[in-house]
Design a protein around this motif. Structure first.
Motif, short mmCIF file in Angstrom:
data_model
loop_
_atom_site.label_atom_id
_atom_site.label_comp_id
_atom_site.label_asym_id
_atom_site.label_seq_id
_atom_site.Cartn_x
_atom_site.Cartn_y
_atom_site.Cartn_z
N GLY A 124 -14.22 11.18 21.16
CA GLY A 124 -15.01 9.99 20.84
C GLY A 124 -16.44 10.28 20.44
O GLY A 124 -17.26 9.37 20.36
N ARG A 125 -16.76 11.57 20.18
CA ARG A 125 -18.12 11.94 19.82
C ARG A 125 -18.14 12.73 18.52
O ARG A 125 -17.32 13.62 18.31
CB ARG A 125 -18.76 12.80 20.92
CG ARG A 125 -19.21 12.04 22.15
CD ARG A 125 -19.80 13.00 23.17
NE ARG A 125 -20.55 12.31 24.21
CZ ARG A 125 -21.14 12.92 25.22
NH1 ARG A 125 -21.09 14.24 25.31
NH2 ARG A 125 -21.80 12.24 26.13
N PHE A 126 -19.10 12.38 17.68
CA PHE A 126 -19.35 13.16 16.47
C PHE A 126 -20.32 14.27 16.87
O PHE A 126 -21.37 14.00 17.45
CB PHE A 126 -19.95 12.25 15.41
CG PHE A 126 -20.47 12.97 14.19
CD1 PHE A 126 -19.72 13.95 13.56
CD2 PHE A 126 -21.72 12.67 13.68
CE1 PHE A 126 -20.20 14.60 12.45
CE2 PHE A 126 -22.21 13.31 12.57
CZ PHE A 126 -21.45 14.28 11.95
N HIS A 127 -19.97 15.52 16.59
CA HIS A 127 -20.84 16.62 17.00
C HIS A 127 -20.90 17.72 15.94
O HIS A 127 -20.10 17.75 15.01
CB HIS A 127 -20.36 17.22 18.34
CG HIS A 127 -19.03 17.92 18.24
ND1 HIS A 127 -17.82 17.30 18.50
CD2 HIS A 127 -18.71 19.21 17.91
CE1 HIS A 127 -16.83 18.15 18.33
NE2 HIS A 127 -17.34 19.31 17.97
N TYR A 128 -21.86 18.61 16.13
CA TYR A 128 -22.01 19.78 15.28
C TYR A 128 -21.57 21.03 16.06
O TYR A 128 -21.86 21.16 17.26
CB TYR A 128 -23.47 19.98 14.85
CG TYR A 128 -23.96 18.97 13.84
CD1 TYR A 128 -23.66 19.11 12.49
CD2 TYR A 128 -24.74 17.88 14.22
CE1 TYR A 128 -24.12 18.20 11.56
CE2 TYR A 128 -25.21 16.97 13.30
CZ TYR A 128 -24.89 17.13 11.96
OH TYR A 128 -25.34 16.23 11.04
N ASP A 129 -20.89 21.95 15.38
CA ASP A 129 -20.58 23.27 15.91
C ASP A 129 -21.52 24.27 15.23
O ASP A 129 -21.49 24.41 14.00
CB ASP A 129 -19.12 23.65 15.62
CG ASP A 129 -18.14 22.76 16.39
OD1 ASP A 129 -18.39 22.50 17.58
OD2 ASP A 129 -17.13 22.33 15.80
N VAL A 130 -22.34 24.92 16.01
CA VAL A 130 -23.32 25.87 15.48
C VAL A 130 -22.97 27.27 15.97
O VAL A 130 -22.77 27.47 17.18
CB VAL A 130 -24.75 25.50 15.92
CG1 VAL A 130 -25.76 26.47 15.31
CG2 VAL A 130 -25.09 24.07 15.53
N GLU A 131 -22.89 28.23 15.05
CA GLU A 131 -22.57 29.61 15.39
C GLU A 131 -23.56 30.56 14.71
O GLU A 131 -23.98 30.31 13.58
CB GLU A 131 -21.14 29.96 14.95
CG GLU A 131 -20.06 29.10 15.57
CD GLU A 131 -18.67 29.45 15.04
OE1 GLU A 131 -18.56 30.48 14.32
OE2 GLU A 131 -17.71 28.71 15.32
N PHE A 132 -23.90 31.64 15.42
CA PHE A 132 -24.79 32.64 14.83
C PHE A 132 -24.73 33.92 15.66
O PHE A 132 -24.24 33.93 16.80
CB PHE A 132 -26.23 32.14 14.75
CG PHE A 132 -26.81 31.66 16.06
CD1 PHE A 132 -27.52 32.52 16.89
CD2 PHE A 132 -26.65 30.34 16.45
CE1 PHE A 132 -28.06 32.08 18.08
CE2 PHE A 132 -27.19 29.88 17.66
CZ PHE A 132 -27.89 30.75 18.47
N LEU A 133 -25.24 35.00 15.06
CA LEU A 133 -25.34 36.29 15.73
C LEU A 133 -26.81 36.63 15.91
O LEU A 133 -27.63 36.35 15.04
CB LEU A 133 -24.68 37.39 14.90
CG LEU A 133 -23.17 37.29 14.63
CD1 LEU A 133 -22.74 38.42 13.70
CD2 LEU A 133 -22.39 37.36 15.93
N ALA A 134 -27.13 37.26 17.05
CA ALA A 134 -28.50 37.69 17.29
C ALA A 134 -28.50 38.74 18.40
O ALA A 134 -27.85 38.54 19.44
CB ALA A 134 -29.39 36.52 17.68
#
Length: 248
Positions: A124-134
């Protein structure tokens, strides 16, 4: 006889005169009944001078007609925003979601590699998936698009583990204590608890084993409605994996 003839001629004369003059008399009467014509008043100043107030002047002005789109269009600098556009404007954009994730991880954008952001709708939620390397770590975040709340996050070592091998005699069972040059279970516990501020020893479960040929400490912390799972390199104290999600 001559007298009667004279009266008859007089009567005919009066009748003819009346018939000839009645259109003129009728027109004069109509003109007298009409109100006097005045010059049209068009400006506010003239209307005010005539005794009108400015409120009535504004009310009497013609309204914009829908037949003329230029009259109905909003003035320069104004906007006509639909309900759908307003709703969309209330969500974060991808850049804002990335900033939240990078800030939480303590990583500058210029140091984040393979930074990518996707959109999804879940529970029931609109969300963002954020991925990165550091710094040799892989980070993953799930961020609520409406509130900016971090729903889930995790990180793990970017190493694949290929080339690692178990030392002779290591069968994957938990060793009895820390080996030479390794951190203790107590030290690993402190490292994990530092990642969940406020949590104490009563909130953590920890054990040790082997993963990819190296000894690790692994476990979970349950605290304030969140469940954290972790894996820590026993040789270096590096946090290899860290996952957080709402609990239960």
């Amino acid at each position: 006889m001559k007298k009667r003839m004279s009266n008859s001629r007089l009567f005919r004369f009066l009748a003819a005169a009346l018939a000839a003059s009645w259109p003129i008399l009728f027109s004069a009467g109509c003109a007298a009944s009409e109100p006097p014509r005045t010059q049209a008043i068009t400006s506010d100043q003239e209307l005010l001078a005539a005794g009108a107030n400015r409120t009535s002047i504004r009310a009497d002005l013609p309204k914009a007609s829908s037949e003329n789109p230029q009259e109905d269009a909003p003035a320069a600098g104004g906007s006509a925003v639909s309900g759908e556009a307003t709703a969309a404007a209330s969500f974060l954009d991808a850049g804002q979601a990335q900033s939240i994730a990078l800030s939480h991880a303590g990583v500058d954008e210029e140091n984040a590699l393979h930074l990518k952001t996707g959109q999804d709708y879940d529970d029931g939620r609109f969300h963002y998936d954020v991925e990165f390397l550091a710094d040799g770590m892989e980070y993953e975040y799930k961020i609520d698009a409406a509130t900016g709340e971090i729903l889930e996050y995790g990180f793990e070592s970017a190493e694949t583990g290929s080339g690692d091998s178990k030392a002779s005699g290591q069968d994957g069972s938990a060793p009895s204590g820390a080996g030479e040059g390794e951190i203790s279970e107590e030290q690993a516990m402190r490292i994990a608890l530092d990642l969940a501020p406020g949590a104490g020893e009563s909130h953590i479960r920890i054990g040790s084993g082997y993963d990819g040929g190296r000894r690790v400490y692994e476990g979970k912390i349950v605290y304030q409605g969140m469940e954290y799972e972790f894996e820590i390199d026993a040789a270096t104290g590096t946090v290899l994996e860290w996952d957080a999600e709402p609990w239960p």
